[in-house]
Design an enzyme around this catalytic site. Structure first.
Site, mmCIF file in Angstrom:
data_model
loop_
_atom_site.group_PDB
_atom_site.id
_atom_site.type_symbol
_atom_site.label_atom_id
_atom_site.label_comp_id
_atom_site.label_asym_id
_atom_site.label_seq_id
_atom_site.Cartn_x
_atom_site.Cartn_y
_atom_site.Cartn_z
ATOM 1 N N ASN A 49 51.619 48.539 41.187
ATOM 2 C CA ASN A 49 51.076 48.661 39.825
ATOM 3 C C ASN A 49 50.120 49.857 39.723
ATOM 4 O O ASN A 49 48.924 49.718 39.474
ATOM 5 C CB ASN A 49 50.404 47.364 39.375
ATOM 6 C CG ASN A 49 49.307 46.889 40.315
ATOM 7 O OD1 ASN A 49 49.318 47.185 41.499
ATOM 8 N ND2 ASN A 49 48.366 46.138 39.778
ATOM 9 N N ASP A 109 44.458 40.902 49.003
ATOM 10 C CA ASP A 109 44.589 41.288 47.586
ATOM 11 C C ASP A 109 43.465 42.254 47.218
ATOM 12 O O ASP A 109 42.836 42.140 46.161
ATOM 13 C CB ASP A 109 44.594 40.070 46.678
ATOM 14 C CG ASP A 109 45.101 40.391 45.266
ATOM 15 O OD1 ASP A 109 45.497 41.554 45.028
ATOM 16 O OD2 ASP A 109 45.085 39.489 44.409
ATOM 17 N N ARG A 147 45.589 52.024 44.389
ATOM 18 C CA ARG A 147 45.336 52.637 43.070
ATOM 19 C C ARG A 147 45.906 54.036 42.884
ATOM 20 O O ARG A 147 45.762 54.597 41.788
ATOM 21 C CB ARG A 147 43.840 52.657 42.763
ATOM 22 C CG ARG A 147 43.135 51.304 42.851
ATOM 23 C CD ARG A 147 43.736 50.277 41.930
ATOM 24 N NE ARG A 147 42.910 49.084 41.800
ATOM 25 C CZ ARG A 147 43.335 47.937 41.297
ATOM 26 N NH1 ARG A 147 44.595 47.814 40.879
ATOM 27 N NH2 ARG A 147 42.525 46.896 41.189
ATOM 28 N N HIS A 152 54.481 37.588 42.255
ATOM 29 C CA HIS A 152 53.182 37.444 41.574
ATOM 30 C C HIS A 152 53.261 36.142 40.786
ATOM 31 O O HIS A 152 53.895 36.059 39.740
ATOM 32 C CB HIS A 152 52.944 38.630 40.638
ATOM 33 C CG HIS A 152 51.662 38.541 39.870
ATOM 34 N ND1 HIS A 152 50.450 38.872 40.424
ATOM 35 C CD2 HIS A 152 51.404 38.158 38.599
ATOM 36 C CE1 HIS A 152 49.490 38.700 39.522
ATOM 37 N NE2 HIS A 152 50.039 38.265 38.411
ATOM 38 N N ASP A 175 53.817 42.796 41.378
ATOM 39 C CA ASP A 175 52.445 42.301 41.427
ATOM 40 C C ASP A 175 51.561 42.954 40.375
ATOM 41 O O ASP A 175 51.621 44.158 40.132
ATOM 42 C CB ASP A 175 51.825 42.501 42.803
ATOM 43 C CG ASP A 175 50.564 41.685 42.955
ATOM 44 O OD1 ASP A 175 50.676 40.454 42.991
ATOM 45 O OD2 ASP A 175 49.467 42.269 42.988
ATOM 46 N N HIS A 233 49.004 35.422 46.805
ATOM 47 C CA HIS A 233 47.699 34.864 46.401
ATOM 48 C C HIS A 233 47.756 33.417 45.885
ATOM 49 O O HIS A 233 47.406 33.135 44.738
ATOM 50 C CB HIS A 233 46.987 35.765 45.393
ATOM 51 C CG HIS A 233 47.845 36.356 44.299
ATOM 52 N ND1 HIS A 233 48.654 35.613 43.485
ATOM 53 C CD2 HIS A 233 47.993 37.643 43.887
ATOM 54 C CE1 HIS A 233 49.260 36.393 42.623
ATOM 55 N NE2 HIS A 233 48.876 37.638 42.839
ATOM 56 N N HIS A 271 45.808 47.035 46.945
ATOM 57 C CA HIS A 271 45.971 47.942 45.813
ATOM 58 C C HIS A 271 45.151 49.199 46.117
ATOM 59 O O HIS A 271 43.926 49.157 46.092
ATOM 60 C CB HIS A 271 45.480 47.284 44.522
ATOM 61 C CG HIS A 271 46.220 46.032 44.165
ATOM 62 N ND1 HIS A 271 47.330 46.023 43.347
ATOM 63 C CD2 HIS A 271 46.018 44.744 44.533
ATOM 64 C CE1 HIS A 271 47.775 44.782 43.224
ATOM 65 N NE2 HIS A 271 46.991 43.987 43.940
ATOM 66 N N HIS A 309 49.014 42.913 51.293
ATOM 67 C CA HIS A 309 48.722 42.894 49.852
ATOM 68 C C HIS A 309 47.444 43.669 49.549
ATOM 69 O O HIS A 309 46.343 43.119 49.555
ATOM 70 C CB HIS A 309 48.581 41.442 49.391
ATOM 71 C CG HIS A 309 48.577 41.258 47.915
ATOM 72 N ND1 HIS A 309 49.059 40.130 47.305
ATOM 73 C CD2 HIS A 309 48.167 42.065 46.897
ATOM 74 C CE1 HIS A 309 48.925 40.240 45.989
ATOM 75 N NE2 HIS A 309 48.378 41.417 45.726
#
Length: 423
Positions: free
Chosen positions: A94, A304, A64, A179, A152, A231, A62, A60
């Site tokens: 995302n 996360d 970006r 999520h 998510d 999470h 991110h 998990h």
């Protein structure tokens, strides 16, 4: 090229090996464990007094990219991963554009090949544009290498559509990463409760998480699709997950270090680097999380990892974005708070940070057996240090742990037999 990692404590949960020995690498594979390998080493790494473990895996993160590279990109994220001991990471969809089609999946892989060798596995969005209206092209994304499906950052609020997604994902052997947040109950900035009232901050109730945990477990029960809950932060969620596991439902769950080390009482300074979603909960939830890690209700530790630029966080608490970075602090925090305190064994920690994550997404990682890819992390359990944002390899520094002293440090990270980080 033959590399010998000498005299380390080899911890391999897959085979329950825990012994001091030498580990030999040739052509990117583990070829021998022992002192008397038949060939000479070209490279020797002294691991005396250190742990030699399968490369850590984070399900998990991110990164970006595409779209928000000022926060993090694949290259900087991979550097942060390697410094944190991670050889494989799974990046959430995302982004902008969203990872909802094969073109963006290919882009992620293309960018990863230009990075340092960390395995970057994209997770595909459940719906197109994460709009919660139409399923994304799951089949095409699977063909191009996604490892899971998730919305998510958002939740698929339409239960019928979520059930359809689960049914569609099952024949592709894709787990659903949920999520766990009912968006009709959000809108606050920290955990709803006494401290939110004390600090004058609008709260996010725990039932926002627990309702979706319960709903998605029921959908997993009736579709038979493997469900992974992201999470987890509340004691109530843990009770529901325990019940589901007792019923034989295919469910796994993760938490992150901040949920078993911090509680919402620390938010009185309005430090936006302590703002994440789900929010920090109470001391009671923190203790419940530790018990769940011990008894296996929580299967894995994820980070996360959610980088944000300094300017984005340098605003009023309620206006700041949710999220903290976590790749470079995860092992030290987990070792300090779980192993040094005697709650779990070194073997159990590595299982939750490597072997079990590999099993959840069905990849041939998290194993130091002969013949396996030499994704390896060397850890120094005696090293004590203070977390300092100036040393972070990632672009963003938004961590609530800056200034905290921890024990357990990454000494060296190898991906496919090659050193990609060394202290």
């Amino acid at each position: 090229m033959i590399t010998c990692i000498k005299n380390g404590l080899i911890i391999n949960p897959k085979t329950q090996m825990e012994e001091v020995n030498d580990l030999w690498i040739k052509e990117g594979k583990v070829v021998y464990i022992g002192k008397d390998y038949s060939e000479e080493a070209n490279e020797i790494i002294d691991a005396t007094g250190k742990w030699v473990v399968p490369g850590l895996i984070d399900l998990h993160v991110h990164f970006r990219a595409p779209g928000y590279e000022h926060k993090e990109d694949i290259e900087s994220g991979a550097k942060a991963a390697a410094k944190g001991g991670f050889t494989t990471v799974c990046c959430m969809p995302n982004t902008n554009p969203v990872i909802d089609n094969e073109c963006v999946v290919e882009y992620i892989y293309a960018m990863a090949t230009k990075a340092n060798g960390v395995n970057v596995l994209p997770i595909g969005a459940i719906t197109k544009g994460q709009q919660g209206e139409t399923l994304a092209d799951i089949g095409k994304m699977k063909e191009h290498g996604i490892c899971a499906l998730s919305e998510d950052g958002k939740t698929v609020m339409d239960s019928g559509l979520m059930k359809k997604a689960m049914a569609y994902a099952k024949p592709f052997n894709l787990p659903i990463f949920s999520h766990t947040e009912d968006r009709t109950l959000t809108g606050g900035a920290m955990n709803a409760g006494e401290n939110a009232q004390l600090f004058g901050i609008k709260g996010i109730p725990r039932e926002a998480e627990e309702i979706i945990v319960a709903r998605d477990i029921l959908l997993a029960k009736y579709t038979g699709t493997p469900l992974h809950l992201c999470h987890i932060s509340t004691e109530g969620s843990l009770e529901i997950i325990r019940f589901a596991k007792a019923q034989g439902i295919k469910v796994t769950a993760e938490t992150a270090p901040h949920y078993f080390t911090l509680d919402d009482s620390i938010l009185g300074d309005y430090d936006t680097n302590k703002k994440m979603s789900p929010p920090l909960r109470t001391t009671k939830d923190v203790e419940a999380m530790k018990r769940a890690i011990i008894d296996g209700t929580i299967d894995i530790i994820a980070t996360d990892h959610a980088p944000h630029h300094y300017d984005e966080k340098n605003v009023e608490f309620e206006k700041a974005p949710f999220g903290i970075v976590g790749l470079e602090t995860s092992f030290g925090l987990s070792y300090t708070h779980l192993v040094k305190t005697g709650l779990i064994s070194p073997m159990a920690l590595i299982e939750k940070m490597s072997t079990k994550p590999a099993e959840i997404v069905g990849i041939d990682k998290g194993d130091l057996s002969v013949g396996k890819t030499a994704d390896i992390t060397i850890l120094d359990p005696e090293a004590t240090y203070t977390i300092n944002e100036a040393t972070f390899a990632g672009k963003s520094k938004n961590s609530p742990f800056i200034g905290m002293t921890v024990q357990g440090e990454v000494s060296c990270t190898l991906a496919n037999g090659k050193v990609i980080y060394q202290k």
